[in-house]
Design a protein around this motif. Structure first.
Motif, mmCIF file in Angstrom:
data_model
loop_
_atom_site.group_PDB
_atom_site.id
_atom_site.type_symbol
_atom_site.label_atom_id
_atom_site.label_comp_id
_atom_site.label_asym_id
_atom_site.label_seq_id
_atom_site.Cartn_x
_atom_site.Cartn_y
_atom_site.Cartn_z
ATOM 1 N N GLN A 1 -1.512 -24.060 -30.865
ATOM 2 C CA GLN A 1 -1.790 -24.784 -29.675
ATOM 3 C C GLN A 1 -1.156 -26.192 -29.914
ATOM 4 O O GLN A 1 -1.177 -26.796 -31.238
ATOM 5 N N LYS B 1 5.522 -25.527 -31.139
ATOM 6 C CA LYS B 1 5.033 -24.273 -31.163
ATOM 7 C C LYS B 1 6.075 -23.498 -31.664
ATOM 8 O O LYS B 1 6.313 -22.431 -32.264
ATOM 9 N N ARG C 1 0.410 -20.544 -27.172
ATOM 10 C CA ARG C 1 -0.724 -20.925 -26.512
ATOM 11 C C ARG C 1 -1.743 -19.657 -26.500
ATOM 12 O O ARG C 1 -1.186 -18.693 -27.008
ATOM 13 N N TYR D 1 -7.190 -20.862 -25.223
ATOM 14 C CA TYR D 1 -7.583 -22.152 -25.180
ATOM 15 C C TYR D 1 -7.071 -22.838 -23.781
ATOM 16 O O TYR D 1 -7.447 -23.918 -23.500
ATOM 17 N N GLU D 2 -6.014 -22.248 -23.345
ATOM 18 C CA GLU D 2 -5.385 -22.874 -22.095
ATOM 19 C C GLU D 2 -6.418 -22.878 -20.829
ATOM 20 O O GLU D 2 -6.282 -23.470 -20.136
ATOM 21 N N TYR E 1 -8.882 -31.358 -25.873
ATOM 22 C CA TYR E 1 -8.697 -30.871 -27.243
ATOM 23 C C TYR E 1 -9.798 -31.230 -27.883
ATOM 24 O O TYR E 1 -10.026 -30.242 -28.853
#
Lengths: 291, 291
Positions: free
Chosen positions: B82, B89, B141, B144-145, B229
Protein backbone atom coordinates in the motif's frame (compact mmCIF):
# COMPACT_ATOMS: atom_id res chain seq x y z
CA UNK A 1 33.46 -9.62 -27.71
CA UNK A 2 30.69 -7.14 -27.05
CA UNK A 3 31.41 -5.51 -30.41
CA UNK A 4 31.24 -8.87 -32.16
CA UNK A 5 27.90 -9.61 -30.54
CA UNK A 6 26.48 -6.32 -31.68
CA UNK A 7 27.56 -6.94 -35.25
CA UNK A 8 26.26 -10.48 -35.61
CA UNK A 9 22.67 -10.36 -36.73
CA UNK A 10 20.69 -12.96 -34.82
CA UNK A 11 17.51 -14.24 -36.46
CA UNK A 12 16.11 -16.92 -34.20
CA UNK A 13 12.70 -16.72 -35.81
CA UNK A 14 14.08 -18.01 -39.09
CA UNK A 15 16.60 -20.35 -37.49
CA UNK A 16 13.95 -22.26 -35.53
CA UNK A 17 10.82 -21.84 -37.63
CA UNK A 18 9.53 -25.26 -38.65
CA UNK A 19 8.94 -25.36 -42.41
CA UNK A 20 5.48 -26.38 -43.57
CA UNK A 21 5.10 -29.97 -44.70
CA UNK A 22 5.98 -33.35 -43.37
CA UNK A 23 8.11 -33.56 -40.26
CA UNK A 24 10.88 -35.97 -39.35
CA UNK A 25 11.84 -35.31 -35.74
CA UNK A 26 14.93 -37.49 -36.08
CA UNK A 27 16.31 -34.86 -38.46
CA UNK A 28 16.50 -32.32 -35.62
CA UNK A 29 19.55 -32.62 -33.37
CA UNK A 30 18.55 -31.83 -29.75
CA UNK A 31 22.13 -30.70 -29.07
CA UNK A 32 22.29 -28.28 -32.00
CA UNK A 33 22.45 -24.52 -31.48
CA UNK A 34 20.77 -22.96 -34.52
CA UNK A 35 20.90 -19.19 -34.66
CA UNK A 36 24.05 -19.01 -32.54
CA UNK A 37 26.97 -17.60 -34.56
CA UNK A 38 29.68 -20.11 -35.58
CA UNK A 39 32.23 -20.79 -32.91
CA UNK A 40 30.14 -19.55 -30.01
CA UNK A 41 29.28 -21.72 -27.00
CA UNK A 42 27.88 -21.77 -23.51
CA UNK A 43 29.51 -18.62 -22.17
CA UNK A 44 28.34 -16.67 -25.20
CA UNK A 45 24.85 -18.02 -24.68
CA UNK A 46 24.75 -16.80 -21.08
CA UNK A 47 26.13 -13.47 -22.17
CA UNK A 48 23.61 -13.08 -24.97
CA UNK A 49 20.77 -13.92 -22.61
CA UNK A 50 21.96 -11.29 -20.14
CA UNK A 51 22.45 -8.75 -22.92
CA UNK A 52 18.94 -8.98 -24.31
CA UNK A 53 17.40 -8.24 -20.91
CA UNK A 54 17.29 -4.45 -21.28
CA UNK A 55 15.62 -4.43 -24.70
CA UNK A 56 13.22 -7.21 -23.71
CA UNK A 57 12.17 -5.29 -20.59
CA UNK A 58 11.74 -2.07 -22.54
CA UNK A 59 9.55 -3.71 -25.20
CA UNK A 60 7.53 -5.60 -22.61
CA UNK A 61 6.83 -2.34 -20.81
CA UNK A 62 5.63 -0.78 -24.07
CA UNK A 63 3.31 -3.73 -24.56
CA UNK A 64 2.01 -3.40 -21.02
CA UNK A 65 1.55 0.36 -21.48
CA UNK A 66 -0.51 -0.29 -24.60
CA UNK A 67 -2.69 -2.67 -22.60
CA UNK A 68 -3.32 0.00 -20.00
CA UNK A 69 -3.92 2.85 -22.42
CA UNK A 70 -5.83 1.17 -25.24
CA UNK A 71 -7.00 -2.25 -24.08
CA UNK A 72 -9.35 -2.69 -27.03
CA UNK A 73 -6.55 -2.47 -29.58
CA UNK A 74 -3.48 -3.54 -27.57
CA UNK A 75 -1.54 -6.54 -28.82
CA UNK A 76 -1.13 -9.68 -26.74
CA UNK A 77 1.47 -12.40 -26.89
CA UNK A 78 1.03 -16.08 -26.23
CA UNK A 79 4.06 -18.30 -25.73
CA UNK A 80 3.14 -21.98 -25.80
CA UNK A 81 5.68 -24.37 -24.27
CA UNK A 82 5.43 -28.05 -25.08
CA UNK A 83 7.90 -30.88 -24.63
CA UNK A 84 8.52 -34.19 -22.95
CA UNK A 85 9.14 -34.33 -19.17
CA UNK A 86 12.45 -32.64 -18.22
CA UNK A 87 12.61 -30.78 -21.55
CA UNK A 88 12.70 -27.60 -19.50
CA UNK A 89 9.37 -25.80 -19.66
CA UNK A 90 9.83 -24.66 -16.07
CA UNK A 91 13.45 -23.71 -16.69
CA UNK A 92 12.50 -21.52 -19.64
CA UNK A 93 9.89 -19.73 -17.55
CA UNK A 94 12.37 -19.16 -14.71
CA UNK A 95 15.33 -18.07 -16.81
CA UNK A 96 13.84 -16.48 -19.93
CA UNK A 97 10.35 -15.30 -18.97
CA UNK A 98 11.78 -14.41 -15.54
CA UNK A 99 13.69 -11.56 -17.20
CA UNK A 100 10.57 -9.47 -17.68
CA UNK A 101 8.40 -7.66 -15.15
CA UNK A 102 6.17 -10.29 -13.51
CA UNK A 103 3.27 -7.82 -13.62
CA UNK A 104 3.14 -8.22 -17.40
CA UNK A 105 3.13 -12.01 -17.46
CA UNK A 106 0.22 -14.43 -17.10
CA UNK A 107 1.43 -18.00 -16.55
CA UNK A 108 -0.88 -20.99 -16.76
CA UNK A 109 0.26 -24.55 -16.12
CA UNK A 110 -2.21 -27.02 -17.58
CA UNK A 111 -2.47 -30.24 -15.58
CA UNK A 112 -4.88 -33.13 -15.91
CA UNK A 113 -8.28 -31.45 -16.33
CA UNK A 114 -10.32 -30.88 -13.17
CA UNK A 115 -13.87 -32.18 -12.75
CA UNK A 116 -15.18 -28.75 -13.78
CA UNK A 117 -12.91 -28.56 -16.83
CA UNK A 118 -13.97 -32.03 -17.96
CA UNK A 119 -17.56 -30.83 -18.17
CA UNK A 120 -16.58 -28.50 -20.99
CA UNK A 121 -15.03 -28.66 -24.43
CA UNK A 122 -11.26 -29.19 -24.24
CA UNK A 123 -10.63 -25.61 -25.39
CA UNK A 124 -12.78 -24.07 -22.64
CA UNK A 125 -10.00 -23.82 -20.07
CA UNK A 126 -7.56 -22.70 -22.75
CA UNK A 127 -9.72 -19.76 -23.83
CA UNK A 128 -10.10 -18.63 -20.22
CA UNK A 129 -6.32 -18.48 -19.88
CA UNK A 130 -5.63 -16.38 -22.98
CA UNK A 131 -3.56 -13.29 -22.19
CA UNK A 132 -5.31 -10.02 -21.49
CA UNK A 133 -4.47 -6.90 -23.55
CA UNK A 134 -0.83 -5.89 -23.17
CA UNK A 135 0.08 -9.14 -21.44
CA UNK A 136 2.44 -11.96 -22.30
CA UNK A 137 0.65 -15.24 -21.68
CA UNK A 138 2.71 -18.34 -21.01
CA UNK A 139 1.23 -21.80 -21.44
CA UNK A 140 3.16 -24.52 -19.61
CA UNK A 141 1.58 -27.34 -21.60
CA UNK A 142 -1.54 -26.38 -23.55
CA UNK A 143 -4.34 -27.47 -25.85
CA UNK A 144 -1.80 -29.84 -27.40
CA UNK A 145 -1.97 -32.19 -24.42
CA UNK A 146 -5.41 -33.11 -25.77
CA UNK A 147 -3.79 -34.67 -28.84
CA UNK A 148 -0.70 -35.93 -26.99
CA UNK A 149 -1.40 -37.55 -23.61
CA UNK A 150 -5.08 -37.97 -24.53
CA UNK A 151 -4.03 -39.90 -27.64
CA UNK A 152 -1.10 -41.94 -26.29
CA UNK A 153 -2.80 -42.91 -23.05
CA UNK A 154 -6.09 -43.55 -24.84
CA UNK A 155 -8.05 -41.11 -22.68
CA UNK A 156 -10.51 -40.49 -25.52
CA UNK A 157 -11.61 -42.39 -28.62
CA UNK A 158 -9.48 -41.92 -31.75
CA UNK A 159 -12.29 -40.06 -33.56
CA UNK A 160 -12.26 -37.53 -30.76
CA UNK A 161 -8.58 -36.64 -30.77
CA UNK A 162 -8.37 -36.89 -34.55
CA UNK A 163 -10.93 -34.13 -34.91
CA UNK A 164 -9.01 -31.87 -32.55
CA UNK A 165 -6.21 -30.79 -34.90
CA UNK A 166 -8.66 -28.83 -37.01
CA UNK A 167 -10.38 -27.46 -33.92
CA UNK A 168 -7.05 -26.26 -32.60
CA UNK A 169 -6.16 -24.65 -35.93
CA UNK A 170 -9.50 -22.84 -36.02
CA UNK A 171 -9.08 -21.71 -32.43
CA UNK A 172 -5.58 -20.40 -33.06
CA UNK A 173 -6.70 -18.61 -36.21
CA UNK A 174 -9.46 -16.93 -34.26
CA UNK A 175 -7.07 -15.99 -31.45
CA UNK A 176 -4.57 -14.53 -33.89
CA UNK A 177 -7.31 -12.48 -35.55
CA UNK A 178 -8.27 -11.10 -32.15
CA UNK A 179 -4.75 -9.64 -31.84
CA UNK A 180 -2.74 -12.40 -30.21
CA UNK A 181 0.75 -13.13 -31.50
CA UNK A 182 1.21 -16.87 -31.03
CA UNK A 183 4.67 -18.40 -30.55
CA UNK A 184 4.64 -22.18 -30.14
CA UNK A 185 7.85 -23.80 -28.91
CA UNK A 186 8.51 -27.50 -28.97
CA UNK A 187 11.38 -28.09 -26.54
CA UNK A 188 13.13 -30.98 -28.23
CA UNK A 189 15.02 -33.11 -25.70
CA UNK A 190 16.69 -36.42 -26.51
CA UNK A 191 15.79 -39.70 -24.87
CA UNK A 192 19.31 -39.98 -23.40
CA UNK A 193 19.28 -36.48 -21.98
CA UNK A 194 15.91 -37.18 -20.37
CA UNK A 195 17.39 -40.25 -18.66
CA UNK A 196 20.19 -38.10 -17.24
CA UNK A 197 17.82 -35.48 -15.97
CA UNK A 198 15.50 -38.02 -14.37
CA UNK A 199 18.54 -39.62 -12.75
CA UNK A 200 19.55 -36.23 -11.34
CA UNK A 201 16.10 -35.78 -9.88
CA UNK A 202 16.34 -39.17 -8.21
CA UNK A 203 19.87 -38.57 -6.92
CA UNK A 204 19.20 -35.16 -5.37
CA UNK A 205 16.71 -35.02 -2.45
CA UNK A 206 16.13 -31.35 -3.30
CA UNK A 207 14.72 -32.51 -6.63
CA UNK A 208 12.55 -35.41 -5.49
CA UNK A 209 9.48 -33.19 -5.51
CA UNK A 210 9.91 -32.69 -9.25
CA UNK A 211 9.86 -36.42 -9.87
CA UNK A 212 6.83 -38.61 -10.28
CA UNK A 213 6.71 -42.37 -10.97
CA UNK A 214 4.37 -41.42 -13.79
CA UNK A 215 7.37 -39.91 -15.59
CA UNK A 216 8.67 -43.41 -16.27
CA UNK A 217 5.35 -44.58 -17.63
CA UNK A 218 5.44 -41.66 -20.06
CA UNK A 219 9.06 -42.46 -20.87
CA UNK A 220 8.12 -46.05 -21.65
CA UNK A 221 5.84 -44.64 -24.35
CA UNK A 222 8.61 -42.44 -25.80
CA UNK A 223 8.12 -43.49 -29.42
CA UNK A 224 4.37 -43.06 -29.30
CA UNK A 225 4.79 -39.57 -27.87
CA UNK A 226 7.32 -38.69 -30.56
CA UNK A 227 4.84 -39.85 -33.19
CA UNK A 228 2.10 -37.81 -31.55
CA UNK A 229 4.39 -34.77 -31.49
CA UNK A 230 5.25 -35.28 -35.14
CA UNK A 231 1.54 -35.13 -36.02
CA UNK A 232 1.09 -32.00 -33.92
CA UNK A 233 4.01 -30.32 -35.66
CA UNK A 234 2.81 -31.38 -39.08
CA UNK A 235 -0.88 -30.69 -38.73
CA UNK A 236 -0.94 -27.54 -36.59
CA UNK A 237 1.88 -25.54 -38.13
CA UNK A 238 0.10 -22.55 -39.63
CA UNK A 239 1.10 -19.10 -40.81
CA UNK A 240 -0.61 -17.42 -37.84
CA UNK A 241 0.49 -19.97 -35.24
CA UNK A 242 3.78 -21.49 -36.33
CA UNK A 243 5.88 -24.03 -34.46
CA UNK A 244 9.47 -23.42 -33.46
CA UNK A 245 11.57 -26.52 -32.77
CA UNK A 246 13.95 -25.57 -29.95
CA UNK A 247 16.83 -28.00 -29.35
CA UNK A 248 16.66 -28.54 -25.58
CA UNK A 249 19.56 -30.76 -24.57
CA UNK A 250 21.66 -27.70 -23.76
CA UNK A 251 19.82 -25.68 -21.17
CA UNK A 252 21.79 -22.48 -21.77
CA UNK A 253 20.93 -22.58 -25.48
CA UNK A 254 17.27 -23.42 -24.91
CA UNK A 255 16.74 -20.54 -22.47
CA UNK A 256 18.49 -18.01 -24.66
CA UNK A 257 16.70 -19.23 -27.80
CA UNK A 258 13.24 -18.80 -26.32
CA UNK A 259 14.08 -15.39 -24.84
CA UNK A 260 15.45 -14.31 -28.22
CA UNK A 261 12.30 -15.56 -29.98
CA UNK A 262 10.17 -13.58 -27.56
CA UNK A 263 12.31 -10.50 -28.15
CA UNK A 264 12.08 -10.77 -31.94
CA UNK A 265 8.31 -11.13 -31.82
CA UNK A 266 8.03 -8.13 -29.53
CA UNK A 267 10.21 -6.13 -31.92
CA UNK A 268 7.96 -7.04 -34.82
CA UNK A 269 5.03 -5.37 -33.06
CA UNK A 270 6.83 -2.00 -33.47
CA UNK A 271 5.42 -0.75 -30.19
CA UNK A 272 5.34 2.98 -29.53
CA UNK A 273 4.67 4.57 -26.16
CA UNK A 274 0.98 5.49 -25.91
CA UNK A 275 0.08 9.13 -26.51
CA UNK A 276 -1.09 11.04 -23.46
CA UNK A 277 -4.89 11.20 -23.27
CA UNK A 278 -4.66 14.38 -21.20
CA UNK A 279 -3.28 17.89 -21.72
CA UNK A 280 0.34 17.61 -20.57
CA UNK A 281 0.95 21.37 -20.31
CA UNK A 282 -2.19 21.87 -18.27
CA UNK A 283 -1.27 19.05 -15.90
CA UNK A 284 2.20 20.52 -15.42
CA UNK A 285 0.59 23.81 -14.44
CA UNK A 286 -1.78 22.11 -12.04
CA UNK A 287 1.05 20.13 -10.45
CA UNK A 288 3.04 23.35 -9.95
CA UNK A 289 0.10 24.90 -8.17
CA UNK A 290 -0.28 21.83 -5.97
CA UNK A 291 3.39 21.67 -4.99
CA UNK B 1 33.08 -5.60 1.34
CA UNK B 2 31.50 -8.97 0.74
CA UNK B 3 32.96 -10.13 4.07
CA UNK B 4 31.54 -7.12 5.86
CA UNK B 5 28.12 -7.76 4.41
CA UNK B 6 28.19 -11.32 5.57
CA UNK B 7 29.11 -10.29 9.08
CA UNK B 8 26.53 -7.58 9.57
CA UNK B 9 23.34 -9.13 10.85
CA UNK B 10 20.41 -7.58 9.05
CA UNK B 11 17.05 -7.67 10.82
CA UNK B 12 14.62 -5.79 8.64
CA UNK B 13 11.64 -7.34 10.37
CA UNK B 14 12.50 -5.57 13.60
CA UNK B 15 13.79 -2.45 11.91
CA UNK B 16 10.52 -1.77 10.07
CA UNK B 17 7.91 -3.40 12.30
CA UNK B 18 5.37 -0.80 13.38
CA UNK B 19 4.94 -0.92 17.17
CA UNK B 20 1.41 -1.37 18.49
CA UNK B 21 -0.34 1.76 19.67
CA UNK B 22 -0.94 5.21 18.31
CA UNK B 23 0.78 6.23 15.11
CA UNK B 24 2.30 9.55 14.13
CA UNK B 25 3.31 9.31 10.48
CA UNK B 26 5.26 12.56 10.73
CA UNK B 27 7.68 10.72 13.03
CA UNK B 28 8.77 8.46 10.16
CA UNK B 29 11.35 9.95 7.79
CA UNK B 30 10.63 8.80 4.21
CA UNK B 31 14.33 9.21 3.39
CA UNK B 32 15.57 7.08 6.27
CA UNK B 33 17.22 3.70 5.73
CA UNK B 34 16.42 1.62 8.82
CA UNK B 35 18.08 -1.77 8.93
CA UNK B 36 20.96 -0.68 6.69
CA UNK B 37 24.27 -0.75 8.58
CA UNK B 38 25.76 2.63 9.53
CA UNK B 39 27.72 4.26 6.76
CA UNK B 40 26.21 2.27 3.92
CA UNK B 41 24.43 3.86 0.98
CA UNK B 42 22.99 3.33 -2.46
CA UNK B 43 25.73 1.09 -3.88
CA UNK B 44 25.55 -1.15 -0.83
CA UNK B 45 21.79 -1.33 -1.20
CA UNK B 46 22.06 -2.51 -4.80
CA UNK B 47 24.70 -5.00 -3.78
CA UNK B 48 22.67 -6.36 -0.91
CA UNK B 49 19.64 -6.75 -3.15
CA UNK B 50 21.70 -8.70 -5.68
CA UNK B 51 23.28 -10.80 -2.94
CA UNK B 52 20.03 -12.00 -1.42
CA UNK B 53 18.78 -13.32 -4.76
CA UNK B 54 20.24 -16.83 -4.41
CA UNK B 55 18.84 -17.50 -0.94
CA UNK B 56 15.50 -15.94 -1.81
CA UNK B 57 15.22 -18.14 -4.91
CA UNK B 58 16.16 -21.25 -2.96
CA UNK B 59 13.61 -20.61 -0.22
CA UNK B 60 10.91 -19.72 -2.71
CA UNK B 61 11.52 -23.00 -4.51
CA UNK B 62 11.17 -24.89 -1.23
CA UNK B 63 7.88 -23.11 -0.62
CA UNK B 64 6.69 -23.97 -4.12
CA UNK B 65 7.80 -27.59 -3.66
CA UNK B 66 5.76 -27.80 -0.45
CA UNK B 67 2.74 -26.54 -2.35
CA UNK B 68 3.15 -29.25 -4.95
CA UNK B 69 3.84 -32.08 -2.54
CA UNK B 70 1.53 -31.29 0.37
CA UNK B 71 -0.96 -28.64 -0.71
CA UNK B 72 -3.17 -29.15 2.33
CA UNK B 73 -0.43 -28.20 4.77
CA UNK B 74 1.85 -26.02 2.65
CA UNK B 75 2.48 -22.47 3.84
CA UNK B 76 1.50 -19.46 1.77
CA UNK B 77 2.78 -15.91 1.85
CA UNK B 78 0.87 -12.72 1.22
CA UNK B 79 2.72 -9.48 0.63
CA UNK B 80 0.39 -6.48 0.77
CA UNK B 81 1.69 -3.29 -0.85
CA UNK B 82 0.00 0.00 0.00
CA UNK B 83 1.10 3.58 -0.50
CA UNK B 84 0.25 6.84 -2.20
CA UNK B 85 0.62 7.20 -5.99
CA UNK B 86 4.29 6.98 -7.07
CA UNK B 87 5.32 5.37 -3.77
CA UNK B 88 6.63 2.47 -5.82
CA UNK B 89 4.30 -0.52 -5.57
CA UNK B 90 5.06 -1.40 -9.17
CA UNK B 91 8.78 -0.80 -8.71
CA UNK B 92 8.90 -3.17 -5.75
CA UNK B 93 7.16 -5.87 -7.76
CA UNK B 94 9.55 -5.42 -10.70
CA UNK B 95 12.78 -5.18 -8.71
CA UNK B 96 12.18 -7.22 -5.55
CA UNK B 97 9.43 -9.72 -6.39
CA UNK B 98 10.95 -9.99 -9.87
CA UNK B 99 13.92 -11.80 -8.31
CA UNK B 100 11.93 -14.99 -7.72
CA UNK B 101 10.59 -17.55 -10.18
CA UNK B 102 7.43 -16.04 -11.71
CA UNK B 103 5.78 -19.48 -11.51
CA UNK B 104 5.65 -19.13 -7.74
CA UNK B 105 4.11 -15.67 -7.64
CA UNK B 106 0.45 -14.63 -7.87
CA UNK B 107 0.10 -10.89 -8.44
CA UNK B 108 -3.22 -9.09 -8.13
CA UNK B 109 -3.63 -5.38 -8.78
CA UNK B 110 -6.83 -4.11 -7.21
CA UNK B 111 -8.43 -1.29 -9.17
CA UNK B 112 -11.81 0.39 -8.73
CA UNK B 113 -14.23 -2.52 -8.18
CA UNK B 114 -16.00 -3.88 -11.26
CA UNK B 115 -19.76 -4.15 -11.55
CA UNK B 116 -19.55 -7.79 -10.48
CA UNK B 117 -17.28 -7.02 -7.54
CA UNK B 118 -19.60 -4.27 -6.34
CA UNK B 119 -22.39 -6.81 -6.00
CA UNK B 120 -20.46 -8.54 -3.24
CA UNK B 121 -18.99 -7.72 0.16
CA UNK B 122 -15.74 -5.71 -0.18
CA UNK B 123 -13.69 -8.73 0.92
CA UNK B 124 -15.13 -11.04 -1.77
CA UNK B 125 -12.58 -10.16 -4.45
CA UNK B 126 -9.80 -10.16 -1.87
CA UNK B 127 -10.54 -13.71 -0.73
CA UNK B 128 -10.57 -14.93 -4.32
CA UNK B 129 -7.06 -13.56 -4.83
CA UNK B 130 -5.46 -15.17 -1.76
CA UNK B 131 -2.35 -17.17 -2.65
CA UNK B 132 -2.64 -20.87 -3.32
CA UNK B 133 -0.56 -23.36 -1.30
CA UNK B 134 3.16 -22.82 -1.83
CA UNK B 135 2.63 -19.51 -3.57
CA UNK B 136 3.68 -15.96 -2.79
CA UNK B 137 0.69 -13.68 -3.29
CA UNK B 138 1.29 -10.03 -4.03
CA UNK B 139 -1.45 -7.46 -3.52
CA UNK B 140 -0.84 -4.21 -5.40
CA UNK B 141 -3.37 -2.25 -3.30
CA UNK B 142 -5.75 -4.36 -1.27
CA UNK B 143 -8.67 -4.48 1.15
CA UNK B 144 -7.25 -1.27 2.60
CA UNK B 145 -8.46 0.78 -0.34
CA UNK B 146 -11.93 0.25 1.14
CA UNK B 147 -10.96 2.35 4.17
CA UNK B 148 -8.72 4.73 2.20
CA UNK B 149 -10.14 5.92 -1.12
CA UNK B 150 -13.63 4.82 -0.05
CA UNK B 151 -13.34 7.05 3.01
CA UNK B 152 -11.53 10.07 1.57
CA UNK B 153 -13.61 10.25 -1.61
CA UNK B 154 -16.81 9.51 0.33
CA UNK B 155 -17.69 6.47 -1.78
CA UNK B 156 -19.58 4.93 1.14
CA UNK B 157 -21.24 6.25 4.30
CA UNK B 158 -19.00 6.73 7.35
CA UNK B 159 -20.73 3.88 9.24
CA UNK B 160 -19.80 1.56 6.42
CA UNK B 161 -16.06 2.26 6.29
CA UNK B 162 -15.84 2.59 10.06
CA UNK B 163 -17.05 -0.97 10.50
CA UNK B 164 -14.47 -2.29 8.05
CA UNK B 165 -11.39 -2.13 10.28
CA UNK B 166 -12.76 -4.89 12.47
CA UNK B 167 -13.89 -6.87 9.43
CA UNK B 168 -10.40 -6.63 7.98
CA UNK B 169 -8.81 -7.72 11.25
CA UNK B 170 -11.12 -10.73 11.46
CA UNK B 171 -10.42 -11.62 7.84
CA UNK B 172 -6.68 -11.38 8.34
CA UNK B 173 -6.86 -13.45 11.53
CA UNK B 174 -8.79 -16.13 9.67
CA UNK B 175 -6.32 -16.03 6.75
CA UNK B 176 -3.34 -16.35 9.10
CA UNK B 177 -4.97 -19.32 10.83
CA UNK B 178 -5.39 -20.99 7.46
CA UNK B 179 -1.60 -20.89 7.02
CA UNK B 180 -0.94 -17.57 5.32
CA UNK B 181 2.01 -15.49 6.49
CA UNK B 182 0.89 -11.90 6.03
CA UNK B 183 3.41 -9.09 5.43
CA UNK B 184 1.85 -5.65 5.03
CA UNK B 185 4.08 -2.88 3.71
CA UNK B 186 3.18 0.77 3.76
CA UNK B 187 5.46 2.46 1.24
CA UNK B 188 5.97 5.80 2.89
CA UNK B 189 6.74 8.50 0.31
CA UNK B 190 6.94 12.22 1.08
CA UNK B 191 4.74 14.84 -0.51
CA UNK B 192 7.79 16.52 -2.08
CA UNK B 193 9.12 13.29 -3.55
CA UNK B 194 5.69 12.56 -5.02
CA UNK B 195 5.75 15.94 -6.75
CA UNK B 196 9.13 15.11 -8.30
CA UNK B 197 7.97 11.73 -9.50
CA UNK B 198 4.76 13.10 -11.00
CA UNK B 199 6.84 15.79 -12.70
CA UNK B 200 9.08 13.09 -14.18
CA UNK B 201 6.06 11.26 -15.52
CA UNK B 202 4.84 14.45 -17.17
CA UNK B 203 8.26 15.31 -18.59
CA UNK B 204 8.97 11.91 -20.15
CA UNK B 205 6.66 10.76 -22.97
CA UNK B 206 7.64 7.16 -22.12
CA UNK B 207 5.99 7.69 -18.73
CA UNK B 208 2.80 9.45 -19.78
CA UNK B 209 0.89 6.18 -19.65
CA UNK B 210 1.62 5.94 -15.94
CA UNK B 211 0.10 9.33 -15.31
CA UNK B 212 -3.55 10.10 -14.76
CA UNK B 213 -5.13 13.50 -14.04
CA UNK B 214 -6.80 11.70 -11.14
CA UNK B 215 -3.38 11.55 -9.46
CA UNK B 216 -3.58 15.29 -8.80
CA UNK B 217 -7.03 15.03 -7.31
CA UNK B 218 -5.68 12.42 -4.90
CA UNK B 219 -2.67 14.63 -4.22
CA UNK B 220 -4.96 17.53 -3.39
CA UNK B 221 -6.36 15.33 -0.61
CA UNK B 222 -2.90 14.44 0.72
CA UNK B 223 -3.63 15.25 4.37
CA UNK B 224 -6.88 13.32 4.37
CA UNK B 225 -5.14 10.29 2.91
CA UNK B 226 -2.37 10.52 5.49
CA UNK B 227 -5.02 10.62 8.23
CA UNK B 228 -6.74 7.62 6.68
CA UNK B 229 -3.42 5.75 6.51
CA UNK B 230 -2.72 6.61 10.14
CA UNK B 231 -6.01 4.99 11.15
CA UNK B 232 -5.25 1.92 9.03
CA UNK B 233 -1.83 1.58 10.65
CA UNK B 234 -3.23 2.09 14.13
CA UNK B 235 -6.33 -0.05 13.91
CA UNK B 236 -5.18 -2.97 11.74
CA UNK B 237 -1.74 -3.63 13.15
CA UNK B 238 -2.10 -7.07 14.70
CA UNK B 239 0.26 -9.81 15.80
CA UNK B 240 -0.75 -12.07 12.89
CA UNK B 241 -0.87 -9.31 10.28
CA UNK B 242 1.57 -6.58 11.26
CA UNK B 243 2.39 -3.42 9.34
CA UNK B 244 5.88 -2.53 8.19
CA UNK B 245 6.52 1.13 7.44
CA UNK B 246 8.97 1.22 4.52
CA UNK B 247 10.60 4.60 3.85
CA UNK B 248 10.09 4.99 0.09
CA UNK B 249 11.79 8.20 -1.01
CA UNK B 250 14.91 6.24 -1.91
CA UNK B 251 13.96 3.62 -4.46
CA UNK B 252 17.08 1.49 -3.95
CA UNK B 253 16.39 1.26 -0.23
CA UNK B 254 12.68 0.56 -0.65
CA UNK B 255 13.28 -2.32 -3.09
CA UNK B 256 15.97 -3.90 -0.98
CA UNK B 257 13.98 -3.50 2.24
CA UNK B 258 10.92 -5.31 0.87
CA UNK B 259 13.02 -8.10 -0.66
CA UNK B 260 14.82 -8.50 2.66
CA UNK B 261 11.51 -8.61 4.55
CA UNK B 262 10.28 -11.31 2.20
CA UNK B 263 13.51 -13.25 2.68
CA UNK B 264 13.32 -13.07 6.47
CA UNK B 265 9.73 -14.27 6.50
CA UNK B 266 10.59 -17.16 4.19
CA UNK B 267 13.49 -18.07 6.50
CA UNK B 268 11.17 -18.12 9.48
CA UNK B 269 9.10 -20.87 7.82
CA UNK B 270 12.11 -23.22 8.13
CA UNK B 271 11.22 -24.95 4.91
CA UNK B 272 12.63 -28.41 4.22
CA UNK B 273 12.53 -30.15 0.87
CA UNK B 274 9.51 -32.48 0.75
CA UNK B 275 10.17 -36.17 1.34
CA UNK B 276 9.76 -38.42 -1.68
CA UNK B 277 6.35 -40.08 -1.73
CA UNK B 278 7.74 -42.93 -3.84
CA UNK B 279 10.44 -45.57 -3.40
CA UNK B 280 13.59 -43.86 -4.67
CA UNK B 281 15.67 -47.05 -4.99
CA UNK B 282 12.92 -48.81 -6.91
CA UNK B 283 12.55 -45.87 -9.29
CA UNK B 284 16.30 -45.81 -9.91
CA UNK B 285 16.12 -49.49 -10.86
CA UNK B 286 13.18 -48.88 -13.16
CA UNK B 287 14.92 -45.95 -14.83
CA UNK B 288 18.02 -48.09 -15.43
CA UNK B 289 15.91 -50.73 -17.13
CA UNK B 290 14.22 -48.06 -19.28
CA UNK B 291 17.47 -46.45 -20.41
Amino acid sequence: MREDCGMTKIDMTNALRLPAGSVDLAAFDPRATPGLPEGEGKEDGYKRLAELDAELSDLQERLFAAGRSNPASAPRILLVLQGMDTSGKGGVIRKAVGLVDPQGVQITAFKAPTAEERQHDFLWRIRRALPKPGMIGIFDRSQYEDVLVARVEGLVEPEVWQSRYEQINAFEQESAESGITIIKCFLHVSRDEQAERLQERLDDPAKHWKYSPGDLITRAHWDQYQAAYRDVLERCNTEVAPWFVVPADRKWYRNWAVAQLLLEHLRSLKLEWPEADFDVTEQKELLKRLS
